[in-house]
Design an enzyme around this catalytic site. Structure first.
Site, PDB file in Angstrom:
ATOM      1  N   GLU A   1      41.988  20.258  23.543  1.00  0.00           N
ATOM      2  CA  GLU A   1      42.575  19.892  24.833  1.00  0.00           C
ATOM      3  C   GLU A   1      43.674  20.874  25.167  1.00  0.00           C
ATOM      4  O   GLU A   1      44.488  21.209  24.301  1.00  0.00           O
ATOM      5  CB  GLU A   1      43.221  18.493  24.794  1.00  0.00           C
TER       6      GLU A   1
ATOM      7  N   GLU B   1      44.214  12.111  18.929  1.00  0.00           N
ATOM      8  CA  GLU B   1      45.689  12.136  18.887  1.00  0.00           C
ATOM      9  C   GLU B   1      46.258  10.999  18.041  1.00  0.00           C
ATOM     10  O   GLU B   1      47.108  10.226  18.494  1.00  0.00           O
ATOM     11  CB  GLU B   1      46.261  12.090  20.304  1.00  0.00           C
TER      12      GLU B   1
END
Ligand code: BG6
Length: 482
Positions: A380, A183
């Site tokens: 995810e 991320e």
């Protein structure tokens, strides 16, 4: 409820975790402290970190759940066995940088730390589970932050390069799929996790965020270069948090704000890492944050490196969508993993207020596919919920099954739309410590771990209802979602 199966052969079904959120054993095997080790547990975590007083020191008034995680360090064989029983084709995990380079700036790695990952990888391979490794997942060595000022310092590029070279070389014949930074785009809102920046070391000045990003882009490109040189079959991806972003209404002001929001929150990092160059809107994006291009230390050699080493695929997390509104005041807001935005009246939310939007995942896959024409990997996705086990520790988590089913259906639809999707690894396939709140009670897993927010419990593992459901999904390659 069998449907025509359109998931490609070899689709990578699996699950995802991060070292700092499950391994525990934070001082065993020669491991050094990481930034995750100094994050206090509990709902106040983000507020404590955001305070100008936060100085990365352990404080006896707080608890530190990442220190014990779910003690995966000592339970990994049992855990991988359970993943194998579900039929995992792959398992996404990260290598704790501070296990391999305890301070981050050593020349030679800590052999004992590497031995743990040797064993973990071999255990996956024993069951034909393909390891998918995040090189850096919110767990950089603390020493690199306190001693070097973190990612704003160009020395970090060399330290990361040494770490990446070490693990890419050691596992060159065993691990094909890698990601450079978890991320990476989260930095504009939470620079602590991916960049080690807080108010006391410069997070308040946006130029530091962009400098850190640039240094991370260069470091990531070096990892791609090294990986491809070592083994041309290696697939090295970037990884972003994708939040599908809607405009509140058709007011052009909101439409423009949505476009600009997308540029900074969703596309900037991937534009650089996938296309290999800074996008045309860079100058204007920096200007919106009061930063000039001349504030950033970069050179032609670095830009060439970016151009020559784009990533092979795009890994991304998807939990929710967002709504942008700049035209109304006092709108009700929603919570979220990056930004919550304005509340969307069409969506329900999780126990933590994250808005549930499977169609948003179909849109995300289409948007990323249209823009980049690269393979996409959903690394995810999932529902953080309060599970209530019965007296046999059994959790009847239909709510989680519903969430996952609807998202898998959305993936299937996006594949029909033309998106090239490589795999799906739901987050926290075994319960672990939450990143944003440091809680155990925010559970995502197919496997329940008997442990409370203070780290007390037997640490025994129990299969939830979703365990058998997901097993069937994998067995039928996504055809049976009932
Ligand atoms: C992602 C992170 O943002 O979301 C994970 O990559 C994190 O590390 C996950 O755990 C879920 O967020 P949370 O705060 O519910 O743990």
């Amino acid at each position: 409820m069998m449907k025509t199966n359109n998931f490609p052969k070899g689709f990578l079904w699996g699950g995802a975790t991060a070292a700092n959120q499950l391994e525990g054993a934070y001082q065993e095997g020669g491991k050094g402290l990481s930034i995750a080790d100094v994050l206090p547990g509990g709902k106040e975590r983000m507020n404590i970190i955001a305070s100008p007083d936060f100085d990365f020191k352990l404080d006896p008034k707080y608890t530190y759940p990442n220190h014990v995680g779910i003690d995966h360090y000592h339970h990994f064989k049992e855990d991988i066995k359970l993943f194998a029983e579900m039929g995992f084709k792959c398992y996404r995990f990260s290598i704790a940088w501070s296990r391999v380079f305890p301070n981050g700036d050593e020349e030679q790695p800590n052999e004992e730390g590497l031995k743990f990952y040797d064993a973990l990888i071999d255990e996956c391979l024993k069951y034909d589970i393909e390891p998918v490794i995040t090189i850096s997942h919110y767990e950089m060595p603390l020493h690199l932050v306190t001693e070097y000022g973190s990612w704003t310092n160009k020395k970090l590029i060399g330290f990361y390069e040494n770490f990446a070279r070490t693990v890419l070389t050691r596992y060159k014949d065993k691990v094909k799929y890698w990601m450079t930074f978890n991320e990476i785009n989260s930095a504009t809102h939470f620079p602590i996790m991916s960049q080690g920046l807080v108010l006391s070391n410069g997070a308040g000045d946006k130029k530091n965020i962009y400098q850190a990003w640039h240094n991370q882009f260069v470091a990531g490109a070096k990892a791609v270069k090294i990986g491809h040189e070592i083994n041309p079959d290696m697939q090295i991806g970037c990884m972003i948090a994708y939040g599908t972003t809607y405009s509140y209404d058709s007011d052009p002001k909101n439409q423009l704000a949505t476009l600009q929001d997308n540029q900074v929150n969703n596309f900037f990092c991937t534009d650089v890492q996938v296309r290999g160059h800074y996008p045309a809107y860079t100058k204007s994006l920096l200007a919106r944050d009061g930063v000039k291009l001349s504030d950033i230390d970069y050179n032609d050699e670095e830009l060439d490196l970016l151009a020559e080493n784009p990533v092979d695929y795009i890994g991304f997390s998807y939990y929710m969508s967002l709504v942008v509104d700049v035209t109304h005041e006092n709108q009700e807001t929603a919570a979220g993993n990056l930004l919550g935005g304005v509340k969307n009246p069409f969506l329900k939310a999780s126990d933590w207020g994250w808005q549930i939007d499977p169609t948003g995942l179909r849109i995300a896959l289409n948007e990323l596919s249209d823009r980049y024409e690269k393979p996409l990997f959903i690394v995810e996705n999932g529902l953080g919920a309060i599970d209530k086990p019965d007296e046999n520790h059994y959790v009847d988590d239909d709510y989680r099954i519903d969430y996952l089913r609807e998202h898998i259906e959305a993936i299937s639809e996006a594949i029909d739309d033309g998106a090239d999707v490589m795999g799906y690894t739901p987050w926290g396939c075994i319960d672990l410590v939450s990143a944003s709140t440091g809680e155990m009670s925010k559970r995502y897993g197919f496997i329940y771990v008997d442990e409370d927010d203070e780290g007390n419990g037997t640490f025994d593992r129990y299969k939830k209802r979703s365990f058998d459901w997901y097993k069937k999904v994998i067995e039928t390659n996504g055809a049976d979602l009932a």
